[in-house]
Design a protein around this motif. Sequence first.
Motif, PDB file in Angstrom:
ATOM      1  N   ASP A   3       0.868  -1.182   0.000  1.00 52.62           N
ATOM      2  CA  ASP A   3       0.000   0.000   0.000  1.00 52.62           C
ATOM      3  C   ASP A   3       0.900   1.226   0.000  1.00 52.62           C
ATOM      4  OD1 ASP A   3      -2.398   1.344  -0.050  1.00 52.62           O
ATOM      5  OD2 ASP A   3      -2.480   1.517   2.124  1.00 52.62           O
ATOM      6  N   SER A   4       1.797   1.268  -0.950  1.00 54.48           N
ATOM      7  CA  SER A   4       2.762   2.351  -1.073  1.00 54.48           C
ATOM      8  C   SER A   4       2.076   3.696  -1.250  1.00 54.48           C
ATOM      9  CB  SER A   4       3.669   2.081  -2.268  1.00 54.48           C
ATOM     10  OG  SER A   4       4.423   3.229  -2.583  1.00 54.48           O
ATOM     11  N   PRO A   5       2.677   4.744  -0.702  1.00 52.22           N
ATOM     12  CA  PRO A   5       2.124   6.091  -0.919  1.00 52.22           C
ATOM     13  C   PRO A   5       2.025   6.470  -2.394  1.00 52.22           C
ATOM     14  CG  PRO A   5       3.830   6.142   0.772  1.00 52.22           C
ATOM     15  CD  PRO A   5       3.836   4.755   0.176  1.00 52.22           C
ATOM     16  N   ILE A   6       2.832   5.887  -3.252  1.00 53.88           N
ATOM     17  CA  ILE A   6       2.812   6.244  -4.675  1.00 53.88           C
ATOM     18  C   ILE A   6       1.424   6.040  -5.273  1.00 53.88           C
ATOM     19  CG2 ILE A   6       3.480   4.025  -5.719  1.00 53.88           C
ATOM     20  CD1 ILE A   6       5.340   7.020  -6.780  1.00 53.88           C
ATOM     21  N   TYR A   7       0.676   5.065  -4.733  1.00 50.62           N
ATOM     22  CA  TYR A   7      -0.632   4.740  -5.294  1.00 50.62           C
ATOM     23  C   TYR A   7      -1.731   5.709  -4.862  1.00 50.62           C
ATOM     24  CZ  TYR A   7       1.857   0.494  -6.466  1.00 50.62           C
ATOM     25  OH  TYR A   7       2.771  -0.403  -6.948  1.00 50.62           O
ATOM     26  N   GLN A 110       6.829  15.977  -5.580  1.00 51.65           N
ATOM     27  CA  GLN A 110       7.344  16.279  -4.241  1.00 51.65           C
ATOM     28  C   GLN A 110       7.726  14.970  -3.545  1.00 51.65           C
ATOM     29  OE1 GLN A 110       4.558  18.724  -2.049  1.00 51.65           O
ATOM     30  NE2 GLN A 110       4.448  20.231  -3.694  1.00 51.65           N
ATOM     31  N   TYR A 111       6.866  13.968  -3.689  1.00 52.25           N
ATOM     32  CA  TYR A 111       7.126  12.660  -3.092  1.00 52.25           C
ATOM     33  C   TYR A 111       8.359  12.003  -3.730  1.00 52.25           C
ATOM     34  CZ  TYR A 111       6.646   7.725  -1.984  1.00 52.25           C
ATOM     35  OH  TYR A 111       6.905   6.439  -1.575  1.00 52.25           O
ATOM     36  N   LEU A 112       8.404  11.959  -5.056  1.00 53.36           N
ATOM     37  CA  LEU A 112       9.519  11.312  -5.741  1.00 53.36           C
ATOM     38  C   LEU A 112      10.854  11.929  -5.350  1.00 53.36           C
ATOM     39  CD1 LEU A 112       8.001  10.982  -9.332  1.00 53.36           C
ATOM     40  CD2 LEU A 112       8.414   9.115  -7.705  1.00 53.36           C
ATOM     41  N   THR A 113      10.923  13.260  -5.355  1.00 52.05           N
ATOM     42  CA  THR A 113      12.196  13.930  -5.071  1.00 52.05           C
ATOM     43  C   THR A 113      12.589  13.845  -3.603  1.00 52.05           C
ATOM     44  OG1 THR A 113      11.085  16.080  -4.904  1.00 52.05           O
ATOM     45  CG2 THR A 113      12.028  15.495  -7.049  1.00 52.05           C
ATOM     46  N   SER A 114      11.627  13.664  -2.723  1.00 52.19           N
ATOM     47  CA  SER A 114      11.980  13.504  -1.307  1.00 52.19           C
ATOM     48  C   SER A 114      12.371  12.062  -0.995  1.00 52.19           C
ATOM     49  CB  SER A 114      10.827  13.943  -0.409  1.00 52.19           C
ATOM     50  OG  SER A 114       9.733  13.059  -0.528  1.00 52.19           O
ATOM     51  N   THR A 115      11.915  11.135  -1.838  1.00 52.29           N
ATOM     52  CA  THR A 115      12.182   9.716  -1.610  1.00 52.29           C
ATOM     53  C   THR A 115      13.531   9.289  -2.181  1.00 52.29           C
ATOM     54  OG1 THR A 115       9.822   9.278  -1.664  1.00 52.29           O
ATOM     55  CG2 THR A 115      11.265   7.404  -1.982  1.00 52.29           C
ATOM     56  N   LYS A 116      13.840   9.775  -3.369  1.00 54.25           N
ATOM     57  CA  LYS A 116      15.102   9.385  -4.021  1.00 54.25           C
ATOM     58  C   LYS A 116      15.800  10.648  -4.487  1.00 54.25           C
ATOM     59  CE  LYS A 116      16.156   5.538  -4.556  1.00 54.25           C
ATOM     60  NZ  LYS A 116      17.014   4.692  -3.714  1.00 54.25           N
ATOM     61  N   ARG A 117      16.885  10.955  -3.815  1.00 61.31           N
ATOM     62  CA  ARG A 117      17.627  12.179  -4.118  1.00 61.31           C
ATOM     63  C   ARG A 117      18.596  11.965  -5.272  1.00 61.31           C
ATOM     64  NH1 ARG A 117      17.794  15.870   0.741  1.00 61.31           N
ATOM     65  NH2 ARG A 117      16.129  15.066   2.040  1.00 61.31           N
ATOM     66  N   PHE A 132      12.429   8.342 -12.750  1.00 57.87           N
ATOM     67  CA  PHE A 132      12.292   7.624 -11.485  1.00 57.87           C
ATOM     68  C   PHE A 132      11.748   6.235 -11.785  1.00 57.87           C
ATOM     69  CE2 PHE A 132      12.320  11.994 -10.139  1.00 57.87           C
ATOM     70  CZ  PHE A 132      12.971  11.973  -8.914  1.00 57.87           C
ATOM     71  N   LEU A 133      12.422   5.214 -11.259  1.00 57.03           N
ATOM     72  CA  LEU A 133      12.019   3.824 -11.471  1.00 57.03           C
ATOM     73  C   LEU A 133      11.386   3.308 -10.178  1.00 57.03           C
ATOM     74  CD1 LEU A 133      12.074   1.492 -13.534  1.00 57.03           C
ATOM     75  CD2 LEU A 133      14.323   0.865 -12.597  1.00 57.03           C
ATOM     76  N   ILE A 134      10.183   2.764 -10.302  1.00 61.99           N
ATOM     77  CA  ILE A 134       9.411   2.288  -9.151  1.00 61.99           C
ATOM     78  C   ILE A 134       9.146   0.800  -9.342  1.00 61.99           C
ATOM     79  CG2 ILE A 134       7.175   2.489  -7.977  1.00 61.99           C
ATOM     80  CD1 ILE A 134       8.237   5.483  -9.782  1.00 61.99           C
ATOM     81  N   ASN A 135       9.384   0.018  -8.284  1.00 58.54           N
ATOM     82  CA  ASN A 135       9.191  -1.430  -8.404  1.00 58.54           C
ATOM     83  C   ASN A 135       7.712  -1.807  -8.274  1.00 58.54           C
ATOM     84  OD1 ASN A 135       8.576  -1.554  -5.644  1.00 58.54           O
ATOM     85  ND2 ASN A 135      10.499  -2.540  -5.075  1.00 58.54           N
ATOM     86  N   ARG A 136       7.420  -3.084  -8.390  1.00 60.54           N
ATOM     87  CA  ARG A 136       6.038  -3.579  -8.381  1.00 60.54           C
ATOM     88  C   ARG A 136       5.335  -3.327  -7.040  1.00 60.54           C
ATOM     89  NH1 ARG A 136       4.592  -6.895 -12.734  1.00 60.54           N
ATOM     90  NH2 ARG A 136       6.319  -7.747 -13.947  1.00 60.54           N
ATOM     91  N   ASP A 137       6.096  -3.105  -5.992  1.00 62.23           N
ATOM     92  CA  ASP A 137       5.520  -2.816  -4.675  1.00 62.23           C
ATOM     93  C   ASP A 137       5.315  -1.322  -4.454  1.00 62.23           C
ATOM     94  OD1 ASP A 137       5.426  -5.517  -3.891  1.00 62.23           O
ATOM     95  OD2 ASP A 137       7.515  -5.441  -3.220  1.00 62.23           O
ATOM     96  N   GLY A 138       5.629  -0.525  -5.455  1.00 67.71           N
ATOM     97  CA  GLY A 138       5.424   0.912  -5.344  1.00 67.71           C
ATOM     98  C   GLY A 138       6.558   1.658  -4.670  1.00 67.71           C
ATOM     99  N   ARG A 139       7.710   1.009  -4.529  1.00 72.69           N
ATOM    100  CA  ARG A 139       8.865   1.646  -3.904  1.00 72.69           C
ATOM    101  C   ARG A 139       9.753   2.280  -4.971  1.00 72.69           C
ATOM    102  NH1 ARG A 139      13.941  -0.136  -2.351  1.00 72.69           N
ATOM    103  NH2 ARG A 139      13.451  -2.251  -3.004  1.00 72.69           N
ATOM    104  N   VAL A 140      10.142   3.531  -4.739  1.00 66.91           N
ATOM    105  CA  VAL A 140      11.055   4.219  -5.659  1.00 66.91           C
ATOM    106  C   VAL A 140      12.434   3.609  -5.449  1.00 66.91           C
ATOM    107  CG1 VAL A 140      11.992   6.435  -6.399  1.00 66.91           C
ATOM    108  CG2 VAL A 140       9.676   6.329  -5.452  1.00 66.91           C
ATOM    109  N   VAL A 141      12.959   2.954  -6.484  1.00 67.87           N
ATOM    110  CA  VAL A 141      14.221   2.230  -6.327  1.00 67.87           C
ATOM    111  C   VAL A 141      15.409   2.915  -6.991  1.00 67.87           C
ATOM    112  CG1 VAL A 141      13.122  -0.011  -5.969  1.00 67.87           C
ATOM    113  CG2 VAL A 141      13.730   0.709  -8.291  1.00 67.87           C
ATOM    114  N   ALA A 142      15.151   3.824  -7.931  1.00 67.91           N
ATOM    115  CA  ALA A 142      16.275   4.472  -8.612  1.00 67.91           C
ATOM    116  C   ALA A 142      15.824   5.790  -9.234  1.00 67.91           C
ATOM    117  CB  ALA A 142      16.847   3.557  -9.699  1.00 67.91           C
ATOM    118  N   ARG A 143      16.809   6.658  -9.375  1.00 71.39           N
ATOM    119  CA  ARG A 143      16.614   7.957 -10.032  1.00 71.39           C
ATOM    120  C   ARG A 143      17.740   8.116 -11.041  1.00 71.39           C
ATOM    121  NH1 ARG A 143      15.922  13.724  -6.864  1.00 71.39           N
ATOM    122  NH2 ARG A 143      16.370  15.092  -8.634  1.00 71.39           N
TER     123      ARG A 143
END
Length: 161
Positions: A3-7, A110-117, A132-143
């Motif tokens: 239930d990632s915030p990205i959703y 705002q969320y993406l830039t605060s999550t992955k600098r 920004f690359l987000i995995n299947r669980d909604g976690r930002v994994v790379a920028r």
Amino acid sequence: MSDSPIYRFHAAALDGREMNLADYRGQVLLIVNTASQCGFTPQYAGLDQLYRQYHERGLTVIGFPCNQFGQQEPGSASEIGAFCQKNYGVSFPMADKVDVNGPTAHPLWQYLTSTKRGFFGTRKVKWNFTKFLINRDGRVVARFGSLTKPEALTRHIEKLL
């Protein structure tokens, strides 16, 4: 599924419809700020190639046009859509124009830039075609910065699919 915030985020699409990121739950996402009059604009072709190559396996690319960098995205939603289709055959979803930096930045950005600098710990997006690359669980994994071409993301995407 996470239930990632990205959703929780949504944006207007270029065609005016509501785009809810919850609709992409369980997919790998590549979220990119784009511009039609930028030296990096040819990356649209590579982004669309990634989308076409990996969409059936679960990748969705989403473009977010932005006019904050050198006024390189001055057009209306319909002009942006027509440009992307005519010049690059863009088939991936495109949001309406947003800001990615500052007090008027779209909440997703705002969320993406605060999550992955970025480099040197910066939160700000430095230029068009930051990815920004987000995995299947909604976690930002790379920028990835503007200089990183879409085809260079293949191995990162394949690991997540």
